[in-house]
Design an enzyme around this catalytic site. Structure first.
Site, PDB file in Angstrom:
ATOM      1  N   GLU A  33      49.512  15.983 -29.279  1.00 46.30           N
ATOM      2  CA  GLU A  33      48.512  16.071 -28.200  1.00 46.30           C
ATOM      3  C   GLU A  33      47.112  16.102 -28.807  1.00 46.30           C
ATOM      4  OE1 GLU A  33      48.820  15.137 -24.943  1.00 46.30           O
ATOM      5  OE2 GLU A  33      50.469  16.585 -24.859  1.00 46.30           O
ATOM      6  N   THR A  35      45.849  13.915 -30.457  1.00 46.51           N
ATOM      7  CA  THR A  35      45.933  13.244 -31.758  1.00 46.51           C
ATOM      8  C   THR A  35      45.504  11.782 -31.655  1.00 46.51           C
ATOM      9  OG1 THR A  35      48.232  12.974 -31.184  1.00 46.51           O
ATOM     10  CG2 THR A  35      47.739  14.642 -32.842  1.00 46.51           C
ATOM     11  N   ASP A  36      45.576  11.222 -30.450  1.00 42.31           N
ATOM     12  CA  ASP A  36      45.359   9.775 -30.312  1.00 42.31           C
ATOM     13  C   ASP A  36      43.972   9.351 -30.793  1.00 42.31           C
ATOM     14  OD1 ASP A  36      44.299  11.144 -28.134  1.00 42.31           O
ATOM     15  OD2 ASP A  36      44.866   9.636 -26.648  1.00 42.31           O
ATOM     16  N   LEU A 123      52.436  12.432 -15.436  1.00 40.01           N
ATOM     17  CA  LEU A 123      53.595  11.622 -15.830  1.00 40.01           C
ATOM     18  C   LEU A 123      53.295  10.133 -15.766  1.00 40.01           C
ATOM     19  CD1 LEU A 123      56.408  13.668 -14.072  1.00 40.01           C
ATOM     20  CD2 LEU A 123      55.643  13.758 -16.426  1.00 40.01           C
ATOM     21  N   ASP A 170      50.280   5.703 -22.580  1.00 40.99           N
ATOM     22  CA  ASP A 170      51.069   5.707 -21.348  1.00 40.99           C
ATOM     23  C   ASP A 170      51.736   4.352 -21.109  1.00 40.99           C
ATOM     24  OD1 ASP A 170      49.948   8.170 -21.184  1.00 40.99           O
ATOM     25  OD2 ASP A 170      48.744   7.772 -19.403  1.00 40.99           O
TER      26      ASP A 170
HETATM   27  P1  ADP Z   1      48.989   9.408 -12.763  1.00 39.33           P
HETATM   28  O1  ADP Z   1      48.595  10.522 -13.662  1.00 39.33           O
HETATM   29  O2  ADP Z   1      50.252   9.723 -12.019  1.00 39.33           O
HETATM   30  O3  ADP Z   1      49.023   8.094 -13.468  1.00 39.33           O
HETATM   31  P2  ADP Z   1      46.782   8.180 -11.442  1.00 39.33           P
HETATM   32  O4  ADP Z   1      45.729   8.726 -10.551  1.00 39.33           O
HETATM   33  O5  ADP Z   1      46.385   7.557 -12.729  1.00 39.33           O
HETATM   34  O6  ADP Z   1      47.839   9.342 -11.655  1.00 39.33           O
HETATM   35  O7  ADP Z   1      47.605   7.077 -10.651  1.00 39.33           O
HETATM   36  C1  ADP Z   1      48.041   7.331  -9.354  1.00 39.33           C
HETATM   37  C2  ADP Z   1      47.782   6.108  -8.491  1.00 39.33           C
HETATM   38  O8  ADP Z   1      48.721   5.067  -8.816  1.00 39.33           O
HETATM   39  C3  ADP Z   1      47.976   6.372  -7.017  1.00 39.33           C
HETATM   40  O9  ADP Z   1      46.800   6.888  -6.424  1.00 39.33           O
HETATM   41  C4  ADP Z   1      48.332   4.988  -6.495  1.00 39.33           C
HETATM   42  O10 ADP Z   1      47.178   4.203  -6.320  1.00 39.33           O
HETATM   43  C5  ADP Z   1      49.133   4.396  -7.637  1.00 39.33           C
HETATM   44  N1  ADP Z   1      50.582   4.672  -7.446  1.00 39.33           N
HETATM   45  C6  ADP Z   1      51.409   5.325  -8.282  1.00 39.33           C
HETATM   46  N2  ADP Z   1      52.663   5.408  -7.779  1.00 39.33           N
HETATM   47  C7  ADP Z   1      52.620   4.786  -6.578  1.00 39.33           C
HETATM   48  C8  ADP Z   1      53.577   4.537  -5.548  1.00 39.33           C
HETATM   49  N3  ADP Z   1      54.844   4.972  -5.647  1.00 39.33           N
HETATM   50  N4  ADP Z   1      53.185   3.857  -4.455  1.00 39.33           N
HETATM   51  C9  ADP Z   1      51.911   3.435  -4.331  1.00 39.33           C
HETATM   52  N5  ADP Z   1      50.959   3.641  -5.250  1.00 39.33           N
HETATM   53  C10 ADP Z   1      51.296   4.304  -6.373  1.00 39.33           C
END
Ligand code: ADP
Ligand code: MG
Length: 382
Positions: A33, A35-36, A123, A170
């Site tokens: 963590e 570390t990147d 996640l 990621d």
């Molecule tokens: P994370 O940490 O989970 O990546 P982010 O804010 O980077 O959070 O990404 C979340 C966004 O990705 C949501 O607001 C949506 O726009 C999109 N997203 C992720 N999963 C879904 C899903 N199952 N259906 C629709 N959009 C999704």
């Protein structure tokens, strides 16, 4: 009805035909963590929560996309000017654009998707979404783009179409993930290696504090500056040190009096963390999950006391894990909130989760969320 069946049924009723199914996954990072950006290792794996998408080329210049979870339909073209306003659609649009920028063919398609990665919980649901479409378009249009470039398509999508200046971990984990394996990625050279992760008799569980403290982004910049400062001091004696992760502990000791104590502590954490990733990899090759767990606790200690990116809620969950004899526990992600990742013996799981819910709620007034995860395959065709 499971997610795949719901997608197929709705796809048929909306588009009157069937397409092909693709999927990808969210990710955890077991250890490694902060570390990147120091040129060190991260150690992620894909999880059994992800995105499934059905896709069929539609012979037009338009994408017709339906988000099953948001119950929302969007149409957009494939030129730069056609960026949709819905943020979920920007991920798909971005992947189309970034594929085209790399010389890949992209034509109009119909698509429907759904997912079960909790949003914004650390996640990386967004990487799951990007890598599903990066992989799917590459397959459908037979573009022959290599897997690393598919991960970069996801990363560039975040940078250029979603306003998130993320690293590569990621998307890398989401594209390269394999069942029963974690992947050690060297963030400097981008070399990677798979290690077995099949903890029979243990569960991997995330406990989400559901808090996010505002400190996160300003503290992040300060931590980076401390690391660069420590690396620069060490480099004066050891010119081969490009990133802090190249330095040895004793080289840091040599410059202790030349840098602020705070920078020293930050650097001490990072240099320790790089070594812990290596130690965890060795332990996994022996199937020694107790050592893996102990390293996780050491990482938590470092993040909390040396790097100072933990918070009351996360330290509470970490102490509770120790009390419940959980094998390993640490804050996962940048810090100041989010989840702890826990490696726990199956027979202790119910007690730990029960206590985490009860005691955390009593102290902080809201229940933590619990996500069981199993290390699984990343981007693929179903
Ligand atoms: P994370 O940490 O989970 O990546 P982010 O804010 O980077 O959070 O990404 C979340 C966004 O990705 C949501 O607001 C949506 O726009 C999109 N997203 C992720 N999963 C879904 C899903 N199952 N259906 C629709 N959009 C999704
Ligand atoms: Mg994201």
């Amino acid at each position: 009805m499971d997610m795949k069946e719901r997608i197929c049924e709705k796809f048929r009723s909306l588009f009157g035909t069937d397409g092909e199914l693709f999927a990808s996954a969210g990710r955890i990072n077991l250890i490694g963590e902060h570390t990147d950006y120091n040129g060190g290792y991260v150690f992620p794996g894909a999880i059994d929560k992800g995105i499934i998408a059905e896709i069929k080329v539609n012979g037009t210049g338009k994408v017709r996309a339906y988000s099953l979870d948001y119950d929302e339909y969007v149409e957009f073209g494939l030129e730069e000017k056609d960026k949709p306003s819905q943020s979920w659609a920007c991920y798909i649009f971005g992947v189309c654009r970034e594929t085209a920028k790399r010389g890949g063919k992209v034509e109009g398609f119909d698509t429907m998707f759904a997912g079960d990665v909790p949003l914004g919980a650390g996640l990386s649901s967004s990487a799951a979404l990007e890598s599903t479409y990066a992989f799917a378009l590459n397959t459908l249009f037979d573009n022959g783009i290599d897997k690393f470039e598919l991960a970069k398509i996801g990363q560039s999508t975040e940078h250029n179409y979603c306003g998130v200046n993320c690293g590569i971990m990621d998307q890398f984990a989401s594209v390269f993930g394999k069942k029963g394996a974690l992947i050690r990625l060297n963030c400097k050279t981008l070399e990677y290696k798979y290690f077995p992760f099949d903890p029979v008799g243990y569960k991997l569980v995330l406990v989400d504090s559901c808090v996010k403290h505002e400190l996160a982004s300003s503290a992040y910049n300060k931590r980076r500056a401390s690391c660069e400062n420590a690396a620069a001091a060490i480099r004066r004696n050891h010119p081969e040190v490009e990133f802090l992760s190249d330095a040895k502990r004793v080289w840091l000791e040599e410059v202790r009096s030349e840098i602020p104590e705070e920078d020293f502590l930050r650097a001490k954490y990072v240099i320790g963390e790089v070594q812990r990733v290596l130690d965890v990899c060795d332990a996994l090759e022996r199937g020694d999950y107790e050592t893996v767990g102990e390293m996780m606790y050491q990482t938590h200690f470092g993040l909390s006391r040396l790097y100072e990116v933990s918070c009351e809620e996360l330290d509470f969950l970490n102490r509770l894990a120790r009390k419940c004899d959980v094998t390993g526990s640490r804050v996962m992600g940048g810090g100041f909130g989010g989840c702890t990742i826990n490696l726990v013996k199956e027979e202790l799981y119910d007690d730990f989760i029960g206590q985490a819910k009860e005691k955390f709620t009593a102290k902080f007034g809201h229940e933590p969320k619990i996500y069981d995860v199993v290390i699984s395959d990343g981007a693929r065709r179903l």
